[in-house]
Write a protein that holds these residues in place. Structure first.
Motif, short mmCIF file in Angstrom:
data_model
loop_
_atom_site.label_atom_id
_atom_site.label_comp_id
_atom_site.label_asym_id
_atom_site.label_seq_id
_atom_site.Cartn_x
_atom_site.Cartn_y
_atom_site.Cartn_z
N PRO A 146 -2.29 4.55 -3.23
CA PRO A 146 -1.49 3.53 -3.91
C PRO A 146 -0.18 4.11 -4.47
O PRO A 146 0.76 3.38 -4.72
N SER A 147 -0.17 5.44 -4.67
CA SER A 147 1.05 6.03 -5.22
C SER A 147 2.05 6.42 -4.14
O SER A 147 3.09 6.97 -4.44
N ASP A 148 1.73 6.10 -2.88
CA ASP A 148 2.68 6.41 -1.81
C ASP A 148 3.70 5.30 -1.68
O ASP A 148 3.35 4.11 -1.68
N GLY A 149 4.94 5.67 -1.56
CA GLY A 149 5.96 4.68 -1.24
C GLY A 149 5.83 4.27 0.22
O GLY A 149 5.20 4.97 1.02
N ALA A 150 6.44 3.12 0.57
CA ALA A 150 6.26 2.59 1.91
C ALA A 150 6.76 3.55 2.98
O ALA A 150 6.12 3.73 4.02
N ILE A 151 7.88 4.20 2.73
CA ILE A 151 8.45 5.09 3.73
C ILE A 151 7.59 6.33 3.90
O ILE A 151 7.26 6.75 5.02
N GLU A 152 7.16 6.89 2.76
CA GLU A 152 6.24 8.05 2.79
C GLU A 152 4.99 7.70 3.59
O GLU A 152 4.54 8.46 4.45
N LEU A 153 4.47 6.52 3.24
CA LEU A 153 3.23 6.09 3.87
C LEU A 153 3.42 5.94 5.38
O LEU A 153 2.58 6.36 6.16
N THR A 166 10.48 -2.36 2.65
CA THR A 166 11.26 -1.73 1.59
C THR A 166 12.49 -2.55 1.26
O THR A 166 12.80 -2.80 0.09
#
Lengths: 662, 318
Positions: free
Chosen positions: A604-611, A634
């Protein structure tokens, strides 16, 4: 490549074409050319990648267009000319419309142009046409927004992002917007203060050729009307509808004959009726809803005992309005059929009613003289002539041959095939030859009675011409020679009298359908077009409010809109209530579920791009789709100008990751 | 393309491109430290000051030098030593006999870019002379206020605190630095390249300025227009609240640190060529922003860096 910039331009062109078509149809051909030139140029430029025109050409085209417009209309103050000016300028704008701002401007003016068409046509089809234009304009605006977001994204991300637009999504979005506007516009319609008289006058100089009876009659003029099924007027009787043989709707009356054409008489046109009929016991009381025809005649049954406001009754009992009928009007009339028209015929009128061109129709003259000797009485002679039409092989047909100099001779002895105007004209000429004052009356005959709507529909195709002769003691008497030839014409209407269909789509069942469909138009006229100050006041008095001042009306209007907005807006804007999910988040959750199914779970702590980067490592074959969705998400969630939601929705819907099974 | 209804609305007049060029120039000098170089530019754009903290010899000074070069502003290096005095930084007023008045001779602090090398070797008094200037943008000497130039960008390097002969900067003064990071050892590939290619100092000499002070001011102004959505403000507040929970750190981040986080995130988004901030920007800048501002509660064996990344993983993205 699917380029949303070009896409939106094509949508823009479609909107503009739809918006300007009704106007373009009634433009003078030269002006139309100045509209079509930039339009076609722009379409070509889109399809063939032509370069923008140099400023000199653009300015030149504008100057030419303006000069053409001015020369065609004379001045630019009329409605048609002004709207044409708008159309021409909008078309010219296409030559320099390359920015989103300009495109939005063109769309807004297209909507305005679309609204101006209500100045000319208030039929029931118009709102639907305007609705279609609005829908198209809304789709175009969405497309423009998409093009803008796309260009923005391209600039920021270095590569053009994939565009997935579903037409369905955009259409449904536009329909929703339109649906939202409808209650508000209804409120405006019902509550906006109506003025008993318009504040401004609309200049009457119009050049539209609306079909309708004209101020002269020559062979073929009514025949043209006969092809036209559009409604001329509708009548509501307060009592029972008179029989078809009595339904002669009096229009222009003609006195002067030059051998071919009948024209109105000076006295008839300019002198008012000497005496007004009394509404007797057998009078008919009815109201007429006249479609705009840009002419001045009001139609009534013989003989009008009351005169509608703004009009006058002439010597020959034509009802003439001061202004042409340029919008639907309604008037009530009482007619007395038993009135005796002109018991004594004055010398100038008698002279005019007997006048014939010299040296024409010798054969007819001989025949009439022969009969005159046999039948000295006027009434008997009339019967003799009618009997001739009846017994001899005369035909009632649309295919009337052309007639030459001796029109009456040729018709009477050679062709013997014609239409009501041939019979009426021939009859009147023969009467004059016999020394019986005669004149031609044109108008409409009959009509179709709608049982459900309880009204009489008179179409342009019901146009008719008949004759009147002046008989001692009976005054002007109506004689319809067509009835002698084709009695069905009078009993069943003009269409019943013909053996063959008028055109390809002329079938009885289709005509029946059209007649029934006219009920909708009649209701539309009744409830929408005729809704004015009086109707509005009556509406409120039925709620017990005797008088609503304009201020009160406007207050009620805004109150209604406020109440509507308070109910609708939370739903529309999807303000997050308990348990209600943001659609963007919803789509993202759906995407995460798909990923989880394929074997990737983020934190849940991942941003969309990271994910997405992490997911692309696990699912390399889907990395492009994953990155695209993450980027769209994003932007949708964090950017100031989010891309259309449909893009994300579509991308998530299309996302089918392959299982990372091994 | 030009026949379509597309318009380029915001004109950056090429300065954004020059900024990116400057960054890659620095990257080519300091090998394999893209993240740190990015943070250094981020710090510059956010109108902050930078603290580079590491053992000697990993390239702190090289980074600062390279930055100063490409920024192309008026540049001074101050080597901090234990006998450096405030006047050596600020400048002095000297009595001129012929004019019968004092004349102010500005010190090295009156430059646009300053490299404060080994800032923790000087005495606290001297340190605070620099740090006050950084905080206020002006210095007061003998009741006279002198405004510092603009842009004003200080890069300070510092040796790890446990080395001998250092005076640690107090917390209140560390707060003057927007970001801090350590460089760390280069990875093997970068180190190999460092060994085989040209001397860094010569490379530095050949590097020319790619930006000028006007550019920097304009870029700093550009950064302020970057959009931050409501939910990211929530996220920032959530992060701040988490640092104030006493299971992590002695004291949490101040509201000023929160503002700094917002500014730095905007600058990072701008560097990434975006006109809006995304959660990753905040996450990327957060460790550099908080590591010198936070000290772990005693009894924890983790380093501050580990603590911070642990904290980041506890806060869900909105």
């Amino acid at each position: 490549m699917n380029d949303p910039g070009r896409n939106s331009t094509l949508w823009l062109l479609a909107t503009l074409i739809l918006a300007m078509s009704p106007q373009a149809i009634s433009m003078p051909p030269l002006v139309l050319v100045t509209v079509l030139f930039p339009l076609f140029w722009r379409i070509g430029s889109e399809l063939r990648n032509w370069k923008p025109l140099p400023a000199l050409v653009r300015h030149g085209a504008t100057a030419v267009a303006l000069v053409t417009l001015f020369l065609s209309y004379g001045d630019l103050s009329g409605r048609r000319a002004a709207v044409s000016l708008l159309t021409v300028m909008l078309a010219l704008k296409l030559m320099e419309c390359y920015r989103i701002r300009d495109a939005r401007l063109v769309i807004c003016f297209s909507l305005f142009l679309c609204a101006t068409q209500f100045l000319f046509n208030q039929g029931i089809v118009m709102p639907f046409y305007a609705g279609a234009t609005v829908i198209l304009a809304l789709v175009t605006l969405t497309q423009l927004h998409r093009a803008e977001a796309w260009a923005e994204a391209w600039r920021h991300e270095g590569e053009p992002p994939a565009v997935k637009a579903s037409l369905f999504a955009e259409l449904s979005f536009s329909f929703r917007l339109l649906a939202l506007a409808i209650p508000v516009s209804l409120a405006f319609f019902v509550l906006f203060p109506r003025l008993a008289n318009p504040l401004w006058g609309i200049p009457d100089t119009t050049l539209d050729s609306k079909s309708g009876l004209s101020d002269s009659m020559s062979p073929g003029s009514i025949q043209n009307l006969f092809m036209d099924d559009s409604p001329a007027f509708r009548v509501k009787f307060s009592g029972p509808v008179p029989p078809a043989e009595q339904l002669y709707w009096r229009g222009p009356v003609f006195w002067r004959y030059d051998g071919q054409t009948w024209k109105g008489g000076f006295y008839g046109r300019n002198i008012d009726a000497a005496d007004l009929p009394e509404p007797g016991n057998s009078a008919w009381d009815y109201s007429v809803q006249l479609e705009p025809n840009e002419r001045k005649w009001l139609f009534a049954l013989d003989y009008p005992a009351s005169i509608p406001s703004d009009s006058r009754l002439t010597l020959d009992y034509q009802l003439i309005r001061r202004q042409p009928v340029i919008q639907l009007i309604q008037y009530g009339i009482v007619s007395n059929p038993d009135f005796i028209d002109t018991p004594e015929l004055s010398a100038p009128l008698r002279f005019q009613a007997l006048d014939l061109p010299e040296n024409r129709n010798p054969r007819a003259r001989d025949l009439v003289e022969r009969w005159r000797q046999q039948f000295p009485g006027d009434a008997e002679l009339v019967q003799r002539v009618l009997g001739h039409f009846n017994r001899e092989p005369f035909y009632y047909s649309l295919e009337a041959p052309l007639l030459g100099t001796h029109a009456v001779d040729e018709f009477l002895f050679d062709t013997r095939t014609g239409f009501c105007e041939h019979y009426a004209s021939t009859f009147a000429v023969m009467m004059r030859m016999a020394g019986i004052p005669a004149r031609i009356v044109t108008g409409y005959q009959g009509g179709w009675h709608s049982e459900r709507g309880d009204y009489l529909l008179v179409r342009q195709s019901d146009a008719h011409a008949w004759a009147e002769v002046w008989l001692q003691g009976r005054g002007w008497t109506r004689v319809d020679p067509t009835a002698a030839v084709a009695p069905l014409r009078v009993q069943q209407g003009s269409l019943g009298a013909l053996d063959s269909p008028r055109h390809l789509l002329d079938y009885p069942w289709l005509r029946g359908l059209r007649n029934s469909a006219d009920l909708i138009q009649q209701r539309w006229n009744d409830w929408v077009i005729e809704y004015g100050a009086g109707r509005q006041a009556r509406l409120f008095s039925s709620f017990g409010l005797d008088y609503m001042s304009p201020v009160m009306l406007v207050s009620v209007l805004f109150l209604a809109i406020a109440v509507f907005s308070a109910i609708v807006f939370p739903v529309v804007l999807r303000i997050k209530g308990p348990g209600q999910k943001d659609p963007i988040q919803h789509a993202w959750q759906k995407f995460l579920k798909q990923l989880a199914k394929a074997g990737f779970t983020g934190l849940p702590s991942d941003g969309a791009i990271e994910l997405a980067e992490a997911a692309a490592l696990v699912l390399p074959s889907d990395s492009a789709a994953i990155n695209n969705i993450a980027r769209l998400y994003t932007r949708s969630r964090y950017a100031a100008v989010p891309p259309p939601f449909a893009d994300l929705k579509q991308a998530v819907r299309d996302f089918r990751p392959k299982k990372n099974g091994g | 393309m030009n026949s379509t209804v597309i318009a380029s609305e915001r004109g950056t007049e090429g300065r954004h491109e020059r900024l990116l060029e400057a960054r890659s120039a620095v990257n080519s000098i300091l090998l394999g430290k893209d993240m740190q170089v990015g943070l250094a530019f981020c710090c510059l754009l956010a109108r902050g000051h930078l603290l580079i903290e590491d053992v000697p010899g990993v390239g702190k000074t090289t980074l600062a030098h390279a930055m100063a070069r490409v920024i192309g502003s008026d540049y001074q290096r101050i080597q901090f030593t234990s006998d450096l005095l405030p006047a050596d930084i600020l400048g002095v007023s000297i009595y001129k006999r012929e004019k019968d008045e004092f004349e102010f001779h500005p010190g090295p602090i009156f430059s646009q870019v300053i490299l404060a090398d080994e800032v923790n070797r000087a005495t606290p008094k001297t340190q605070s002379a620099l740090l006050e200037g950084m905080a206020e943008g002006q210095v007061t000497i003998e009741n006279e206020t002198h405004v510092l130039p603009s842009p004003f960008f200080v890069m300070a390097t510092q040796n790890p605190l446990d080395l001998v002969g250092t005076y640690p900067l107090p917390d209140s003064q560390l707060d003057r630095f927007l970001l801090s990071f350590s460089l760390g050892y280069p990875d093997p590939a970068a180190e190999r390249e460092l060994l085989v290619t040209e001397d860094r100092a010569r490379l530095l000499d050949r590097t020319s300025a790619l930006l000028d002070p006007q550019d920097i001011k304009a870029l700093q102004a550009d950064c302020e227009s970057i959009h931050v959505s409501e939910n990211l403000l929530d996220y920032i507040q959530e992060l701040l609240r988490e640092t104030r929970d006493d299971r992590w750190f002695e004291t949490g981040l101040s509201p000023r640190a929160g503002l700094a986080l917002l500014r730095a995130s905007r600058a990072l988004a701008f560097l990434e060529n975006r006109d809006f901030v995304i959660p990753e920007d905040i996450k990327n800048v957060f460790p550099a922003l908080s590591r010198h501002r936070l000290s772990p509660t005693s009894g924890f064996s983790q380093s501050p860096e580990e603590q911070i990344s642990e904290l980041l993983s506890q806060v869900p993205i909105p």
